[in-house]
Design a protein around this motif. Sequence first.
Motif, mmCIF file in Angstrom:
data_model
loop_
_atom_site.group_PDB
_atom_site.id
_atom_site.type_symbol
_atom_site.label_atom_id
_atom_site.label_comp_id
_atom_site.label_asym_id
_atom_site.label_seq_id
_atom_site.Cartn_x
_atom_site.Cartn_y
_atom_site.Cartn_z
ATOM 1 N N SER A 94 0.352 -4.866 0.706
ATOM 2 C CA SER A 94 1.571 -4.333 1.319
ATOM 3 C C SER A 94 2.790 -5.170 0.968
ATOM 4 C CB SER A 94 1.401 -4.241 2.832
ATOM 5 O OG SER A 94 0.394 -3.295 3.164
ATOM 6 N N ARG A 98 6.099 -3.376 -0.278
ATOM 7 C CA ARG A 98 7.298 -3.343 0.575
ATOM 8 C C ARG A 98 8.304 -4.432 0.233
ATOM 9 N NH1 ARG A 98 7.631 -6.927 4.843
ATOM 10 N NH2 ARG A 98 5.849 -8.349 5.042
ATOM 11 N N GLU A 102 10.034 -3.167 -3.812
ATOM 12 C CA GLU A 102 11.351 -2.885 -3.231
ATOM 13 C C GLU A 102 12.429 -3.735 -3.902
ATOM 14 O OE1 GLU A 102 14.508 -1.552 -0.856
ATOM 15 O OE2 GLU A 102 12.540 -0.678 -1.262
ATOM 16 N N LEU A 131 5.209 2.285 -0.579
ATOM 17 C CA LEU A 131 5.362 1.272 0.451
ATOM 18 C C LEU A 131 6.777 0.694 0.513
ATOM 19 C CD1 LEU A 131 2.021 -0.648 -0.217
ATOM 20 C CD2 LEU A 131 2.458 1.050 1.565
ATOM 21 N N LEU A 215 1.833 -2.450 9.057
ATOM 22 C CA LEU A 215 3.047 -1.804 8.569
ATOM 23 C C LEU A 215 3.645 -0.826 9.564
ATOM 24 C CD1 LEU A 215 2.201 -1.019 4.828
ATOM 25 C CD2 LEU A 215 3.796 -2.725 5.703
#
Length: 310
Positions: A94, A98, A102, A131, A215
């Motif tokens: 994750s 994320r 990102e 994600l 999350l």
Amino acid sequence: MNQPLTTQAPSVAQPFREEAADGFSLGGFTWRHGAADPTRAVVIINAATSVRCRFYSRFADYLFAHGADVITYDYRGIGESRPAALRGFQASWSDWGRLDFEAMLQRARREFPGQPIDVVGHSFGGCALGLAASAASIRRVVTVGAQFAYWRDYAPGSRWQLLCKWHLAMPLLTRVFGYFPGKRLGWMEDTPAGVVRDWVTPAATYEQRPSGRTLGALGFGQVQASILAISLTDDPFGTVPAIERLLGYFTASACTHLRIAAQQVDAKGVGHFAFFHSRFQAQLWPIALGWLRSAQLPAQVPGQVIEPQA
């Protein structure tokens, strides 16, 4: 199962450092044509679990030669983004999506303002794109063998071998060393323990994986890109159930699943990795390029389009 090949440093690419939102410094490479051009796409390549971004350099060269700007990068803990020590280093699947992916979306928007953003995701790299908080900005996606390693989806003929290797040996060695020493085994890059925990957890949904549970709501539904999911019949990870399991998360996207057999591209095998080997530049790479350009398959594309499972 085919393994990644060692590749040289990118020849025309420039190295960069990019900070994620938590301050961690990520390393990667940029292929840049020049001034930003709203008619030219920038393609971010999301790597498979614990595969260095350099593995995709020849594919990035190909996309660049056909008019795209390209960004490749390593997730935290891998390759250009590896810290001094992995024992005790905190990173998860994750985090790779994320935070790290990102950061690349933010970099693409900053460095290539006004240009459409496309993504190529290999294996877990296809999961990572769902994600990131800015995933709604993605225009088009090509995934290759993309799934999140649910063991019941492995190819029946390879299932027990894969279970022993990845779900027994890998977590045991990780417990001993504090990270998975994949490089010295010749299996893949050394891998943070948190990523290993996500991989080996026998859960059918991503939100049941250790980092997925933290999350809250997942962001897959915000992705509105046109997605082409390519799978190979001899890939023991990328079976039809595995590919469709991940595609089911992209509820706001138009998804096409193209399944190709090695003999349809005159090859003995393609497996989980060889799509990105340069020997398939003529047979397979134009499929990805065509989709990124037009969100359409060529008329004479090899393989079969798989209808979504009920």
